[in-house]
Scaffold this motif. Structure first.
Motif, PDB file in Angstrom:
ATOM      1  N   ARG A 337      -8.075  -1.698   6.592  1.00 17.42           N
ATOM      2  CA  ARG A 337      -7.966  -2.395   5.118  1.00 17.42           C
ATOM      3  C   ARG A 337     -10.010  -3.349   5.251  1.00 17.42           C
ATOM      4  N   LEU A 353      -6.041   0.297  -1.823  1.00 16.65           N
ATOM      5  CA  LEU A 353      -5.808   1.752  -0.593  1.00 16.65           C
ATOM      6  C   LEU A 353      -6.401   2.552  -0.505  1.00 16.65           C
ATOM      7  N   GLN A 405      -6.188   2.559   6.114  1.00 15.45           N
ATOM      8  CA  GLN A 405      -6.301   1.778   4.778  1.00 15.45           C
ATOM      9  C   GLN A 405      -7.609   1.542   4.085  1.00 15.45           C
TER      10      GLN A 405
END
Length: 412
Positions: A337, A353, A405
C-alpha cells in the motif's frame, strides 16, 4: 514521561536559583574583570552576569552550581589556546554567550564548552564560531542543549571536530540548534534515551547526524541538508526517526540516511528529497517505514543485503530515478500500500488500490549497482526493454518483492 521529568527538573532548578542566588557582575570596568575570577568568588547557585565586551579567556573551569549569564552576547575569545569553558559540577546553566577561537589539537578534542560527568545542566542561546569541537558532553545526564548556533569553518575531516557531541550520555535533550560547517553536525556514541528535535544541521563536511551504539533515542522535526555524506545511524536499537527532512545530500557515496546494523526501529513521516540515495540499508531488521515521502532521489531505497522483516507501508515514491534497489534474491521484506509515481496499473473496483501488483525493483538498477558506468543509459530505450523483460520473467531480482496493493493516490 521523559518530557515531564525534564520540565519538573527545570522548574525546580530555577526555583533553587531564585531562592539561594546572589549576583556577581563581570565587566572591564567592574571590580570583577574576568569570568574565571567571578567563578572563583562565587558560591553555590550564584549568578555571574557577564556584561557586553570582549573577554580573552580560556580553560574557564566551572566546578560549582552556577548560572553563567551573558548580557547582549559578550564575546569570550579563547585565542586558539585550548578549551574555553569546562563544566564539572551539577546544576550549571550557561546562557547568552558568544564563544570564538577554540584551539585546534591533533591529540585532544578541544571544545568551546565541555560538560564532564554532570547532571541537570542547561546550555542555551550560545553562539559558537571558529571552533574545533563545539559542545562536548562526556558522561553527562539529565541535561539540555537548546537554541544554540554553531558555525565552524571546517574544510576537511582530519582537522575538524563535531558541532554537538555526546559520549556515554543519558537522558539529554538537544533541541532547536543550528549547526553548520563542522565535521559531523551532531554526533552520539554510547548515548541512550536522547531526544533530538527541531535542529537544523547543514553544509557539514561529513554527516549532518552520526551516531553509533546508542539505543532508545528519538529524532524528530530535524532538517539535515546538503551534508557531505548525509546521516549515518549504526549499531543501535529501538530508534525512532519521525518527521525529519533529509535533503540535497549528493555524491557518489552520499545518502539521506544510512542504516547499518539497526534493529527494531520506527521511521515515520520523514521527507527524503533530492539525495543520491534516500535510505541505504545494510544488516538492518524489523524496521517499520510508514508515511515517508521519497521525492526526486537517485535511489529512493537501496537494500544492500542481510535486511529482513522490514515493512514499507503508506509511503510516497515519486519521481526517483530508481525506487528500490535490492542486492540479492532472498526477500521477506514487505512493501504494501505505497504510492508509486511510475505505476501504470488500474483500479477497476474503485477501492483506491491498484488491481495489478507493482514491482519496484528494476533490472536496470541491478545492472547499475554492478557496473556504475551504465548509468549513462538511464532513460534510454535499452533500459525500458530490459526492465520490461525482467518484469515479465524475474530472474535477477526477487520475484516476491512487489507491492500487491499499490495506492492510486498519494499519501497526504
Amino acid at each position: 514521561m521523559r518530557s515531564l521529568r525534564i520540565i519538573l527538573f527545570t522548574s525546580c532548578f530555577l526555583v533553587v536559583f531564585q531562592m539561594r542566588a546572589k549576583q556577581i557582575t563581570v565587566c572591564p570596568s567592574c571590580e570583577v574583570k574576568t569570568i574565571q575570577q567571578g567563578v572563583q568568588q562565587a558560591t553555590d547557585f550564584d549568578t555571574i552576569l557577564v556584561k557586553k565586551g570582549v573577554y580573552k579567556e580560556f580553560n574557564i573551569l566551572i566546578d560549582k552550581p552556577l548560572l553563567l549569564l551573558g548580557e547582549n552576547y559578550p564575546q569570550i575569545d579563547g585565542e586558539d589556546q585550548g578549551e574555553i569553558i569546562t563544566i564539572t559540577s551539577d546544576d550549571v546553566v550557561v546562557d547568552g554567550l558568544f564563544l570564538v577561537n577554540v584551539g585546534t589539537s591533533y591529540t585532544r578534542d578541544h571544545a568551546a564548552i565541555r560538560v564532564i560527568q554532570s547532571e541537570r545542566f542547561v546550555i542555551r542561546n550560545v553562539v559558537l564560531e571558529r571552533l574545533f569541537f563545539g559542545i562536548y558532553l562526556e558522561k553527562a545526564r539529565n541535561g539540555k542543549v537548546i537554541n544554540n548556533k554553531i558555525v565552524g569553518d571546517a574544510v576537511e575531516e582530519f582537522n575538524s571536530g563535531n558541532g554537538i557531541q555526546l559520549w556515554y550520555c543519558k537522558d539529554i535533550e538537544v533541541r532547536g540548534n543550528i549547526v553548520e560547517r563542522v565535521r559531523d553536525g551532531i554526533y552520539l556514541e554510547f548515548s541512550d534515551r536522547i531526544e533530538i528535535r527541531d535542529n537544523f544541521s547543514s553544509n557539514n563536511v561529513r554527516y549532518g547526524l552520526h551516531f553509533m551504539f546508542s539505543n532508545d533515542d528519538v529524532y524528530s522535526n530535524n532538517t539535515f541538508k546538503n551534508n557531505g555524506a548525509g546521516v549515518a545511524v549504526m549499531f543501535s536499537k529501538r530508534i525512532k526517526m519521525l518527521d525529519n527532512t533529509f535533503a540535497k545530500n549528493w555524491g557518489p557515496t552520499s545518502y539521506g540516511l544510512l542504516l547499518k546494523e539497526i534493529n527494531d526501529a520506527e521511521i515515520r513521516g520523514n521527507v527524503f528529497e533530492e539525495n543520491s540515495t534516500g535510505i541505504a540499508l545494510e544488516g538492518s531488521n524489523r524496521i517499520n517505514y510508514d508515511a515517508n515521502h521519497f521525492l526526486n532521489n537517485g535511489w529512493a531505497v537501496k537494500v544492500r543485503g542481510a535486511c529482513y522483516s522490514n515493512k514499507f507501508t503508506n509511503n510516497n515514491f515519486m519521481y526517483n530515478s530508481f525506487d528500490v534497489s535490492y542486492d540479492g534474491n532472498l526477500n521477506d521484506n514487505l512493501f504494501e500500500r505505497n504510492y508509486w509515481s511510475d505505476y501504470t496499473g488500474y483500479d477497476l473496483d474503485d477501492n483506491g488500490l491498484g488491481d495489478v501488483p507493482y514491482r519496484p525493483v528494476k533490472l536496470f538498477s541491478y545492472i547499475v549497482n554492478r557496473s556504475p558506468e551504465t548509468i549513462v543509459l538511464l532513460r534510454s530505450l535499452f533500459m525500458d526493454i530490459i526492465d520490461f523483460s525482467e518484469k515479465v520473467s524475474p530472474v535477477f531480482t526477487p520475484d516476491n518483492l512487489l507491492d500487491r496493493q499499490p495506492l492510486m493516490q498519494q499519501v497526504k
